[in-house]
Design a protein around this motif. Structure first.
Motif, PDB file in Angstrom:
ATOM      1  N   CYS A 146       0.844  -1.195   0.000  1.00  0.00           N
ATOM      2  CA  CYS A 146       0.000   0.000   0.000  1.00  0.00           C
ATOM      3  C   CYS A 146       0.882   1.248   0.000  1.00  0.00           C
ATOM      4  N   CYS A 153      -0.118   3.493   3.484  1.00  0.00           N
ATOM      5  CA  CYS A 153       0.327   3.116   4.835  1.00  0.00           C
ATOM      6  C   CYS A 153       1.507   2.159   4.834  1.00  0.00           C
ATOM      7  N   CYS A 165      -6.237  -1.858   0.026  1.00  0.00           N
ATOM      8  CA  CYS A 165      -5.399  -2.234   1.163  1.00  0.00           C
ATOM      9  C   CYS A 165      -6.260  -2.795   2.292  1.00  0.00           C
ATOM     10  N   HIS A 176      -5.563  -2.894   5.301  1.00  0.00           N
ATOM     11  CA  HIS A 176      -5.337  -2.126   6.523  1.00  0.00           C
ATOM     12  C   HIS A 176      -6.066  -0.779   6.506  1.00  0.00           C
ATOM     13  N   CYS A 177      -5.872  -0.003   5.438  1.00  0.00           N
ATOM     14  CA  CYS A 177      -6.450   1.350   5.427  1.00  0.00           C
ATOM     15  C   CYS A 177      -7.426   1.565   4.274  1.00  0.00           C
TER      16      CYS A 177
HETATM   17 ZN    ZN Z   1      -2.919   0.900   3.417  1.00  0.00          ZN
END
Ligand code: ZN
Length: 112
Positions: free
Chosen positions: A73, A76, A88, A90-91
């Motif tokens: 990503c 992040c 992503c 995560h984010c």
């Molecule tokens: Zn990310």
């Protein structure tokens, strides 16, 4: 995909290597293929069995090292493997760079 062309190139590389080494035959060809190339290893194997006839690679075997598609990503920095989602994990950003999965090359060739 263009598996026949790719397989022909693999064979050419192996034969050049064998000739350069003064070998009588090619034993094993180790390939690295990234998931993102879309190349089907079964198709390469299928074509290879035909085109190797009558060459120094007639008795050669192909071994496939498949590299998974991996991304990072850009927002992040989280590395991840893309499955069904296109963002992503995560984010949720969708701006990513490819870490691996585009490989396509002959890693090594064993000759006798
Ligand atoms: Zn990310």
């Amino acid at each position: 995909m263009h598996e026949l062309t790719i397989t022909q190139n693999i064979l050419n590389v192996a034969l050049e290597h064998a000739r350069g080494a003064g070998a009588k035959k090619v034993g094993r060809i180790n390939l690295v293929i990234g998931e993102m190339t879309g190349i089907v290893s079964e198709s390469v194997q299928f074509y290879f069995n035909f085109i190797k006839e009558g060459t120094l690679a007639e008795e050669a075997s192909l071994f496939f090292n498949i590299v998974p598609a991996r991304f990072r990503c850009r927002a992040c920095g989280t590395p991840f493997e893309l499955k069904t989602d296109t963002s992503c994990p995560h984010c949720k950003a969708s701006d990513m760079e490819v870490l691996s999965g585009r490989e396509l090359f002959v890693e090594s060739i064993e000759v006798d």
